[in-house]
Design a protein around this motif. Structure first.
Motif, PDB file in Angstrom:
ATOM      1  N   ARG A  13       0.824  -1.209   0.000  1.00 12.82           N
ATOM      2  CA  ARG A  13       0.000   0.000   0.000  1.00 12.82           C
ATOM      3  C   ARG A  13       0.860   1.263   0.000  1.00 12.82           C
ATOM      4  N   ALA A  14       1.985   1.208   0.691  1.00 11.89           N
ATOM      5  CA  ALA A  14       2.892   2.354   0.679  1.00 11.89           C
ATOM      6  C   ALA A  14       3.434   2.593  -0.722  1.00 11.89           C
ATOM      7  N   PHE A  15       3.755   1.521  -1.436  1.00 14.69           N
ATOM      8  CA  PHE A  15       4.247   1.653  -2.813  1.00 14.69           C
ATOM      9  C   PHE A  15       3.175   2.262  -3.710  1.00 14.69           C
ATOM     10  N   GLU A  16       1.934   1.818  -3.539  1.00 18.44           N
ATOM     11  CA  GLU A  16       0.839   2.392  -4.333  1.00 18.44           C
ATOM     12  C   GLU A  16       0.694   3.880  -4.056  1.00 18.44           C
ATOM     13  N   ALA A  17       0.865   4.275  -2.791  1.00 23.71           N
ATOM     14  CA  ALA A  17       0.795   5.700  -2.463  1.00 23.71           C
ATOM     15  C   ALA A  17       1.913   6.477  -3.158  1.00 23.71           C
ATOM     16  N   LEU A  18       3.097   5.868  -3.221  1.00 25.74           N
ATOM     17  CA  LEU A  18       4.241   6.532  -3.861  1.00 25.74           C
ATOM     18  C   LEU A  18       4.008   6.784  -5.349  1.00 25.74           C
ATOM     19  N   ILE A  19       3.279   5.886  -5.996  1.00 24.08           N
ATOM     20  CA  ILE A  19       3.088   6.017  -7.448  1.00 24.08           C
ATOM     21  C   ILE A  19       1.712   6.582  -7.798  1.00 24.08           C
ATOM     22  N   GLY A  20       0.944   6.974  -6.754  1.00 21.49           N
ATOM     23  CA  GLY A  20      -0.362   7.557  -7.000  1.00 21.49           C
ATOM     24  C   GLY A  20      -1.384   6.571  -7.499  1.00 21.49           C
TER      25      GLY A  20
END
Length: 542
Positions: A67-74
């Motif tokens: 989920r953190a990665f998804e936040a990083l890439i929008g």
């Protein structure tokens, strides 16, 4: 909060899920793989036993990084930019029958066969032992709402999905041996092979030397247990790879980009990382986490039975508190026993209450922000649940239940709470916590309680508190009660060296424990008249 604002804040956040996700972003600066496929996260599970807290923490922590990665890439979870695979290594050979399994004779007769080819000892209608445990794993993960894809090793081997990767292992057989043999004892080197053929006669996974006949065709030659020389395919479920080779092959075949694992697998990770490079791929990013310890600081072991099960935690605490306790600093060992649960519950709710009022930078460091995002697509402090708080602490619930003793029931505690809060709306989680407070008190607090007699000075101070309560207005607040408790403890005539001694006396004489709640809150919850009865009983023991 705009998407770009979140991306910018996430890229500088020091929270460990974002730190891990930033490593993945360096791997794929555009947030996507070169072939356009989703970034793949993986967790592994050995179905020779039932899922446990270790399984939960690994899937949870991996989900937090996802989920953190998804936040990083929008990206949003529904965008399909990432995948999480829960992989079951059910082609592994069954080496030992655990003491807690039924039908021991059946299992003994099937030792060394793949777990997926052993009858179900539980006789629950599953086609194999592994199928039973895999169903347990899926039910376990579904219980917590994890978003994942289940993949069984047996399906990958038997269907031929792994065949191309197996051919590559056969082609690189010598290079893999060059990596592995120096790490083995001399005796083990004599029989070691990256490929473990499955005997056509017994169905067992064999630990024997293997000659590669034709790598492209997948043909191998070996000597079976009865001494016969066998030439057969290693493809289509006719073989299983050694653990470290199998792990590397899986990364290669599935295109795994991220997988964390415990400190006990550090060496395996090093060797598998070298092997996957030989196969022609890149080792996944990943975090090496520390293991759980029991209350004595010893490593938790399933065979010793010194751990804490998911069921035990949920008997005495909440799912959210378990996630909260697991969240901080995965590189540090954590003591995992029943005694940590009450603090975890209260800490979770404190952080949840703060979330709505925090700026974005602090939100991203708040464990609750990550936990609410894990399976619910949470996007900000305005989401349902953020900012909610309990009307009382879990510790106070436990104190109330301990004072009620045998009268402590869910309905009884609820009556006290309803009277205390005056019909105010409460979070739905409160009812569940009332139930767990009753359980915890019954099993762990009540058996240890001992209300000692007060000393003469303590009895005098208790009498002063009783006099104050006798004349207190019916609607007196918890804060006013707390203030008076403080004032009495400060009076020179009672001779307390410090307020700590006064509060300890209250806890030991009224509650029967060395620690306790804010007494003002406790008196308000338990009721002034009931509290006066406690005081009278204590003075009567002096």
């Amino acid at each position: 909060m705009t998407e770009q604002t979140l991306i910018e804040a996430a890229r500088v956040s020091k929270a460990w899920p974002f730190q891990e996700a930033q490593r993945l972003l360096k791997r794929y600066p555009d947030g996507t793989k070169p072939d356009g496929s989703p970034v793949l996260f993986e967790t592994g599970y050995g179905p020779s036993g039932l899922p446990h807290i270790g399984t939960f923490q690994e899937v949870l922590r991996t989900t937090l990084v996802r989920r953190a990665f998804e936040a990083l890439i929008g990206a949003r979870p529904e965008d399909g930019k990432t995948r999480l695979v829960a992989f079951s290594d059910d082609m592994d050979g069954f080496r030992k029958v655990p003491d807690n399994l039924p039908n021991r004779e059946l299992l003994e007769a099937n030792l060394h066969k793949p777990l997926s080819r052993i009858p179900d000892p539980f006789e629950k209608g599953h086609e194999s032992f592994a199928a039973h445990n895999n169903a347990m794993l899926r039910a376990f993960l579904d219980r917590f709402g994890f978003d994942y894809e289940f993949v069984a090793s047996s399906d990958m081997y038997n269907s031929g999905h792994f065949d191309d990767a197996l051919r590559q292992v056969l082609r690189k057989n010598q290079a893999i041996l060059d990596i592995m043999l120096p790490t083995l004892r001399e005796e083990r080197r004599q029989t070691y092979s990256p490929v473990l053929p499955i005997s056509p006669a017994t169905g067992k996974v064999l630990q024997v030397p293997v000659e590669i006949v034709d790598a492209d065709a997948g043909l191998v030659r070996f000597t079976d247990e009865d001494g016969s020389v066998i030439e057969q395919s290693a493809l289509g479920g006719m073989s299983k790879l050694q653990w470290k080779v199998d792990w590397a092959m899986r990364w290669y075949a599935l295109g795994v980009d991220y997988e964390m694992y415990g400190k006990d697998l550090t060496d395996s990770g090093v060797q598998s990382g070298k092997i996957v490079q030989v196969l022609g791929a890149r080792k996944p990013e990943g975090l090496i986490y520390e293991l759980f310890l029991d209350q004595n600081g010893e490593k938790i072991s399933k065979s010793k039975g010194n751990g804490l099960t998911i069921e035990e935690w949920l008997t005495y605490g909440s799912e959210e508190s378990l996630g909260f306790y697991i969240f901080p600093n995965p590189k540090s060992a954590k003591h995992l026993h029943v005694g940590v649960i009450p603090r975890a519950v209260d800490d979770y709710w404190q952080f949840r209450e703060r979330l709505a009022e925090q700026d974005l930078e602090k939100q991203l460091g708040n464990p609750v922000w990550h936990l609410l995002r894990a399976n619910g697509g949470y996007e900000g402090a305005e989401a349902p649940g953020a900012g909610e708080t309990l009307p009382v602490t879990y510790g106070l619930l436990l104190n109330l239940a301990s004072v009620l003793g045998t009268e402590a029931t869910v309905s009884n505690l609820r009556e006290y709470l309803d009277s205390y809060i005056g019909g105010a709306e409460t979070p739905p989680e409160l009812d569940r916590l009332i139930e767990t407070a009753v359980n915890y008190t019954r099993d762990y607090i009540a058996p240890t309680l001992h209300k000692r007699a007060p000393t003469a000075q303590e009895a005098a101070a208790l009498a002063a508190l009783n006099d104050y309560l006798a004349n207190a207005p019916a609607d007196i607040s918890a804060e006013d009660l707390q203030t008076e408790v403080y004032e009495i403890g400060k009076r020179e005539e009672y001779g307390f060296e410090n307020l700590r001694d006064w509060f300890k006396a209250l806890y030991q004489t009224l509650l029967g424990s060395d620690q306790g709640p804010r007494m003002g809150s406790f008196i308000a919850l338990y009721g002034v008249e009931n509290s006066r009865k406690l005081i009278a009983e204590a003075i009567g023991r002096s």
